[in-house]
Motif scaffolding. Structure first.
Motif, PDB file in Angstrom:
ATOM      1  N   LEU A 102       0.834  -1.202   0.000  1.00 24.51           N
ATOM      2  CA  LEU A 102       0.000   0.000   0.000  1.00 24.51           C
ATOM      3  C   LEU A 102       0.867   1.249   0.000  1.00 24.51           C
ATOM      4  O   LEU A 102       0.614   2.195  -0.755  1.00 24.51           O
ATOM      5  CB  LEU A 102      -0.928  -0.007   1.216  1.00 24.51           C
ATOM      6  N   LEU A 103       1.916   1.255   0.822  1.00 23.73           N
ATOM      7  CA  LEU A 103       2.820   2.403   0.859  1.00 23.73           C
ATOM      8  C   LEU A 103       3.562   2.575  -0.455  1.00 23.73           C
ATOM      9  O   LEU A 103       3.762   3.694  -0.927  1.00 23.73           O
ATOM     10  CB  LEU A 103       3.813   2.254   2.015  1.00 23.73           C
ATOM     11  N   ASP A 104       3.977   1.470  -1.048  1.00 25.80           N
ATOM     12  CA  ASP A 104       4.668   1.538  -2.329  1.00 25.80           C
ATOM     13  C   ASP A 104       3.743   2.091  -3.406  1.00 25.80           C
ATOM     14  O   ASP A 104       4.144   2.936  -4.214  1.00 25.80           O
ATOM     15  CB  ASP A 104       5.176   0.154  -2.721  1.00 25.80           C
ATOM     16  N   ALA A 105       2.510   1.630  -3.425  1.00 24.16           N
ATOM     17  CA  ALA A 105       1.535   2.135  -4.397  1.00 24.16           C
ATOM     18  C   ALA A 105       1.274   3.613  -4.190  1.00 24.16           C
ATOM     19  O   ALA A 105       1.126   4.381  -5.157  1.00 24.16           O
ATOM     20  CB  ALA A 105       0.229   1.347  -4.282  1.00 24.16           C
ATOM     21  N   LEU A 106       1.250   4.032  -2.931  1.00 26.79           N
ATOM     22  CA  LEU A 106       1.040   5.445  -2.620  1.00 26.79           C
ATOM     23  C   LEU A 106       2.199   6.288  -3.139  1.00 26.79           C
ATOM     24  O   LEU A 106       1.998   7.340  -3.760  1.00 26.79           O
ATOM     25  CB  LEU A 106       0.899   5.613  -1.107  1.00 26.79           C
ATOM     26  N   LEU A 107       3.428   5.839  -2.900  1.00 22.38           N
ATOM     27  CA  LEU A 107       4.607   6.554  -3.393  1.00 22.38           C
ATOM     28  C   LEU A 107       4.596   6.641  -4.906  1.00 22.38           C
ATOM     29  O   LEU A 107       4.842   7.709  -5.485  1.00 22.38           O
ATOM     30  CB  LEU A 107       5.871   5.848  -2.917  1.00 22.38           C
ATOM     31  N   MET A 108       4.298   5.528  -5.572  1.00 20.02           N
ATOM     32  CA  MET A 108       4.285   5.515  -7.033  1.00 20.02           C
ATOM     33  C   MET A 108       3.207   6.441  -7.585  1.00 20.02           C
ATOM     34  O   MET A 108       3.411   7.129  -8.587  1.00 20.02           O
ATOM     35  CB  MET A 108       4.062   4.095  -7.555  1.00 20.02           C
ATOM     36  N   ARG A 109       2.047   6.464  -6.930  1.00 21.61           N
ATOM     37  CA  ARG A 109       0.975   7.336  -7.408  1.00 21.61           C
ATOM     38  C   ARG A 109       1.359   8.802  -7.278  1.00 21.61           C
ATOM     39  O   ARG A 109       1.126   9.604  -8.196  1.00 21.61           O
ATOM     40  CB  ARG A 109      -0.326   7.076  -6.635  1.00 21.61           C
ATOM     41  N   GLU A 110       1.956   9.180  -6.147  1.00 23.75           N
ATOM     42  CA  GLU A 110       2.347  10.569  -5.952  1.00 23.75           C
ATOM     43  C   GLU A 110       3.470  10.970  -6.908  1.00 23.75           C
ATOM     44  O   GLU A 110       3.464  12.079  -7.450  1.00 23.75           O
ATOM     45  CB  GLU A 110       2.795  10.791  -4.503  1.00 23.75           C
ATOM     46  N   LEU A 111       4.420  10.071  -7.138  1.00 24.86           N
ATOM     47  CA  LEU A 111       5.504  10.374  -8.061  1.00 24.86           C
ATOM     48  C   LEU A 111       4.980  10.469  -9.487  1.00 24.86           C
ATOM     49  O   LEU A 111       5.389  11.351 -10.257  1.00 24.86           O
ATOM     50  CB  LEU A 111       6.589   9.303  -7.954  1.00 24.86           C
ATOM     51  N   LYS A 112       4.075   9.576  -9.853  1.00 25.24           N
ATOM     52  CA  LYS A 112       3.490   9.642 -11.193  1.00 25.24           C
ATOM     53  C   LYS A 112       2.697  10.937 -11.370  1.00 25.24           C
ATOM     54  O   LYS A 112       2.730  11.555 -12.448  1.00 25.24           O
ATOM     55  CB  LYS A 112       2.594   8.430 -11.437  1.00 25.24           C
ATOM     56  N   ARG A 113       1.977  11.341 -10.346  1.00 28.66           N
ATOM     57  CA  ARG A 113       1.227  12.599 -10.413  1.00 28.66           C
ATOM     58  C   ARG A 113       2.167  13.776 -10.653  1.00 28.66           C
ATOM     59  O   ARG A 113       1.895  14.644 -11.485  1.00 28.66           O
ATOM     60  CB  ARG A 113       0.445  12.798  -9.103  1.00 28.66           C
ATOM     61  N   PHE A 114       3.311  13.783  -9.952  1.00 25.99           N
ATOM     62  CA  PHE A 114       4.299  14.840 -10.135  1.00 25.99           C
ATOM     63  C   PHE A 114       4.870  14.827 -11.554  1.00 25.99           C
ATOM     64  O   PHE A 114       4.903  15.858 -12.240  1.00 25.99           O
ATOM     65  CB  PHE A 114       5.420  14.682  -9.113  1.00 25.99           C
ATOM     66  N   LEU A 115       5.300  13.675 -12.027  1.00 25.67           N
ATOM     67  CA  LEU A 115       5.921  13.576 -13.343  1.00 25.67           C
ATOM     68  C   LEU A 115       4.943  13.920 -14.460  1.00 25.67           C
ATOM     69  O   LEU A 115       5.298  14.593 -15.429  1.00 25.67           O
ATOM     70  CB  LEU A 115       6.483  12.174 -13.557  1.00 25.67           C
ATOM     71  N   THR A 116       3.706  13.465 -14.318  1.00 25.38           N
ATOM     72  CA  THR A 116       2.695  13.755 -15.338  1.00 25.38           C
ATOM     73  C   THR A 116       2.432  15.252 -15.438  1.00 25.38           C
ATOM     74  O   THR A 116       2.310  15.811 -16.540  1.00 25.38           O
ATOM     75  CB  THR A 116       1.389  13.005 -15.023  1.00 25.38           C
ATOM     76  N   LYS A 117       2.374  15.912 -14.298  1.00 24.90           N
ATOM     77  CA  LYS A 117       2.131  17.354 -14.302  1.00 24.90           C
ATOM     78  C   LYS A 117       3.337  18.121 -14.842  1.00 24.90           C
ATOM     79  O   LYS A 117       3.182  19.113 -15.555  1.00 24.90           O
ATOM     80  CB  LYS A 117       1.770  17.828 -12.893  1.00 24.90           C
ATOM     81  N   VAL A 118       4.544  17.676 -14.489  1.00 24.48           N
ATOM     82  CA  VAL A 118       5.737  18.325 -15.031  1.00 24.48           C
ATOM     83  C   VAL A 118       5.749  18.219 -16.549  1.00 24.48           C
ATOM     84  O   VAL A 118       6.027  19.200 -17.260  1.00 24.48           O
ATOM     85  CB  VAL A 118       7.023  17.705 -14.453  1.00 24.48           C
ATOM     86  N   GLU A 119       5.452  17.038 -17.064  1.00 28.51           N
ATOM     87  CA  GLU A 119       5.423  16.842 -18.512  1.00 28.51           C
ATOM     88  C   GLU A 119       4.423  17.791 -19.165  1.00 28.51           C
ATOM     89  O   GLU A 119       4.697  18.374 -20.222  1.00 28.51           O
ATOM     90  CB  GLU A 119       5.056  15.388 -18.846  1.00 28.51           C
TER      91      GLU A 119
END
Length: 216
Positions: free
Chosen positions: A70-87
């Motif tokens: 669950l924690l790993d999925a949470l980290l991946m979701r937040e990082l993906k949200r950041f990268l998607t917005k940066v792009e």
């Protein structure tokens, strides 16, 4: 959180992560984020997440069999949200200097204002700081490779001229600047206001990028 969570393929793993978009998963992930923001990771429990989302522990374990997952999925979701917005942010500006300024401004605003990241830096630095300082090599390498890819795209489009041996160095300099301003927020640099960021860009960033424009 496992020490191998932050590995050399971190950014690619985040971008490739496809968290199911059903309502229950979204509710669990939202509750997990709020729980981590409020209590950190050491006090993070599935029981408390279950109370927040008003589901049984059994239901949550059906979606995430272990707390670490669950924690790993949470980290991946937040990082993906950041990268998607940066792009999305850097896709719009028409010039390399504008892409750099807008991208840096967004990255600093997002990361310096991220509640979970700031919570960990403030109350559980022993969990996060090694990944951003002495053990940050793999994270820096991943971010450097991602940013170098964008620099090479600008070169291929004939908007920037930079020797190939200097691309990784330029990318790493930017990555290390962002990390420093995130983990050490106290600074005389006016990075927290649009006017201040614009002044920094006008003085230091825009002239450098313009100097890298290809000769006519």
């Amino acid at each position: 959180m496992r020490d191998d969570t932050l590995d050399a393929d971190l950014l690619r793993r985040a971008l490739d992560t496809d968290v199911p978009g059903d309502d229950v998963t979204e509710r669990i992930m939202g509750a997990a984020l709020r729980q981590a923001e409020d209590f950190g990771l050491r006090r993070f429990t599935v029981d408390e997440v279950a109370k927040r989302v008003r589901l049984s522990r059994v239901t949550i374990y059906r979606y995430f069999p272990k707390k670490d997952q669950l924690l790993d999925a949470l980290l991946m979701r937040e990082l993906k949200r950041f990268l998607t917005k940066v792009e999305a942010v850097i896709a719009t500006p028409p010039t390399p200097e504008a892409k750099l300024v807008e991208g840096l401004a967004f990255a600093l605003t997002f990361l310096r204002g991220h509640r979970l990241l700031n919570r960990l830096l403030r109350t559980e630095p022993e969990l996060i700081l090694p990944h951003l300082t002495t053990g940050a090599g793999t994270l820096i390498a991943a971010a450097r490779a991602w940013l170098a890819g964008h620099i090479r795209a600008e070169i291929a489009a004939n908007r920037v001229s930079l020797p190939d041996e200097d691309i990784d160095s330029a990318a790493e300099l930017l990555v290390r600047t962002v990390i420093s301003l995130v983990i050490t927020p106290d600074t005389v640099l006016p990075v927290d206001s649009p006017e201040g960021r614009q002044r920094l860009a006008d003085l230091y960033l825009t002239p450098v990028v313009r100097s890298l424009r290809p000769s006519p």
